[in-house]
Design a protein around this motif. Structure first.
Motif, PDB file in Angstrom:
ATOM      1  N   LYS A 136       2.457   3.517  10.668  1.00  0.00           N
ATOM      2  CA  LYS A 136       2.214   3.710   9.234  1.00  0.00           C
ATOM      3  C   LYS A 136       3.518   4.082   8.552  1.00  0.00           C
ATOM      4  O   LYS A 136       4.245   4.961   9.022  1.00  0.00           O
ATOM      5  N   GLU A 162       8.685   9.499  -1.172  1.00  0.00           N
ATOM      6  CA  GLU A 162       9.172  10.302  -0.050  1.00  0.00           C
ATOM      7  C   GLU A 162      10.442   9.663   0.526  1.00  0.00           C
ATOM      8  O   GLU A 162      10.428   8.528   0.991  1.00  0.00           O
ATOM      9  N   GLU A 175       0.833  -1.210   0.000  1.00  0.00           N
ATOM     10  CA  GLU A 175       0.000   0.000   0.000  1.00  0.00           C
ATOM     11  C   GLU A 175       0.863   1.253   0.000  1.00  0.00           C
ATOM     12  O   GLU A 175       0.553   2.227  -0.677  1.00  0.00           O
ATOM     13  N   PHE A 176       1.954   1.228   0.767  1.00  0.00           N
ATOM     14  CA  PHE A 176       2.880   2.360   0.770  1.00  0.00           C
ATOM     15  C   PHE A 176       3.443   2.583  -0.629  1.00  0.00           C
ATOM     16  O   PHE A 176       3.450   3.702  -1.147  1.00  0.00           O
ATOM     17  N   HIS A 177       3.927   1.522  -1.254  1.00  0.00           N
ATOM     18  CA  HIS A 177       4.567   1.644  -2.561  1.00  0.00           C
ATOM     19  C   HIS A 177       3.589   1.997  -3.683  1.00  0.00           C
ATOM     20  O   HIS A 177       4.013   2.471  -4.737  1.00  0.00           O
ATOM     21  N   SER A 178       2.304   1.792  -3.468  1.00  0.00           N
ATOM     22  CA  SER A 178       1.325   2.142  -4.499  1.00  0.00           C
ATOM     23  C   SER A 178       0.657   3.497  -4.229  1.00  0.00           C
ATOM     24  O   SER A 178      -0.151   3.952  -5.032  1.00  0.00           O
ATOM     25  N   ASP A 179       1.013   4.144  -3.130  1.00  0.00           N
ATOM     26  CA  ASP A 179       0.425   5.435  -2.767  1.00  0.00           C
ATOM     27  C   ASP A 179       1.293   6.559  -3.338  1.00  0.00           C
ATOM     28  O   ASP A 179       2.412   6.803  -2.870  1.00  0.00           O
ATOM     29  N   ASP A 180       0.774   7.225  -4.361  1.00  0.00           N
ATOM     30  CA  ASP A 180       1.539   8.279  -5.028  1.00  0.00           C
ATOM     31  C   ASP A 180       1.920   9.424  -4.106  1.00  0.00           C
ATOM     32  O   ASP A 180       2.866  10.161  -4.398  1.00  0.00           O
ATOM     33  N   THR A 181       1.220   9.605  -2.992  1.00  0.00           N
ATOM     34  CA  THR A 181       1.538  10.695  -2.071  1.00  0.00           C
ATOM     35  C   THR A 181       2.672  10.338  -1.114  1.00  0.00           C
ATOM     36  O   THR A 181       3.210  11.217  -0.455  1.00  0.00           O
ATOM     37  N   ARG A 182       3.038   9.044  -1.041  1.00  0.00           N
ATOM     38  CA  ARG A 182       4.069   8.623  -0.086  1.00  0.00           C
ATOM     39  C   ARG A 182       5.242   7.886  -0.720  1.00  0.00           C
ATOM     40  O   ARG A 182       6.358   7.968  -0.204  1.00  0.00           O
ATOM     41  N   LYS A 183       5.029   7.165  -1.783  1.00  0.00           N
ATOM     42  CA  LYS A 183       6.017   6.194  -2.266  1.00  0.00           C
ATOM     43  C   LYS A 183       7.368   6.784  -2.637  1.00  0.00           C
ATOM     44  O   LYS A 183       8.381   6.107  -2.556  1.00  0.00           O
TER      45      LYS A 183
END
Length: 148
Positions: free
Chosen positions: A135, A34, A24-32
């Protein structure tokens, strides 16, 4: 002696959930994308919670700590990969746990040089935080850089 003591084995459903949270982290454009420096992570040591939410880092993952849960003070604002490996290996944490601003901090441990059991221990450490409401918010740039 310690080798004769059985150790915790992660149940498959727990590991599946952990891998899902990482994905989920790696697929989240707002976090991946960072990336944090060790200095930025150190700001998140719990000393200024109004401005910097407490975080730790395990392997490359920077984890925001669930503020409702207790965490070792030594983990706050620190990449604990080396610390966890020292604990697993029975080495002194006081002598061998090196903070980002101390000589010898780099290079960080390479996962490819860890045994399967050591990598499992690190993964269980990450699971401990994620399954208690932590998270993944970023990746630690120095850890990633030291893997090659």
């Amino acid at each position: 002696m310690l080798d004769s003591v059985e150790h915790y084995v992660t149940p498959p459903h727990v590991r599946e959930k952990t891998l899902q949270l990482i994905a989920e982290f790696h697929s989240d454009d707002t976090r991946k994308d960072e990336l944090w420096s060790a200095e930025k992570l150190a700001q998140h040591d719990g000393s200024d919670p109004d401005n910097f939410i407490t975080c730790t880092s395990i392997m490359q993952h920077v984890v925001q700590i669930n503020k409702e849960k207790w965490i070792f003070g030594s983990w706050k604002g620190h990449n604990v990969t080396r610390r966890n490996l020292c604990q697993f290996q029975g080495k002194s944490l006081d002598t061998n746990d090196i903070r980002h601003d101390e000589p010898g901090y780099r290079p960080l441990p390479k996962l490819c040089e860890c045994s399967e059991d050591e990598r499992e221990y690190l993964m269980q450490s990450l699971e401990g935080q994620l399954h208690r409401g932590g998270k993944i918010v970023a990746q630690l740039e120095p850890f990633l850089a030291d893997q090659s």
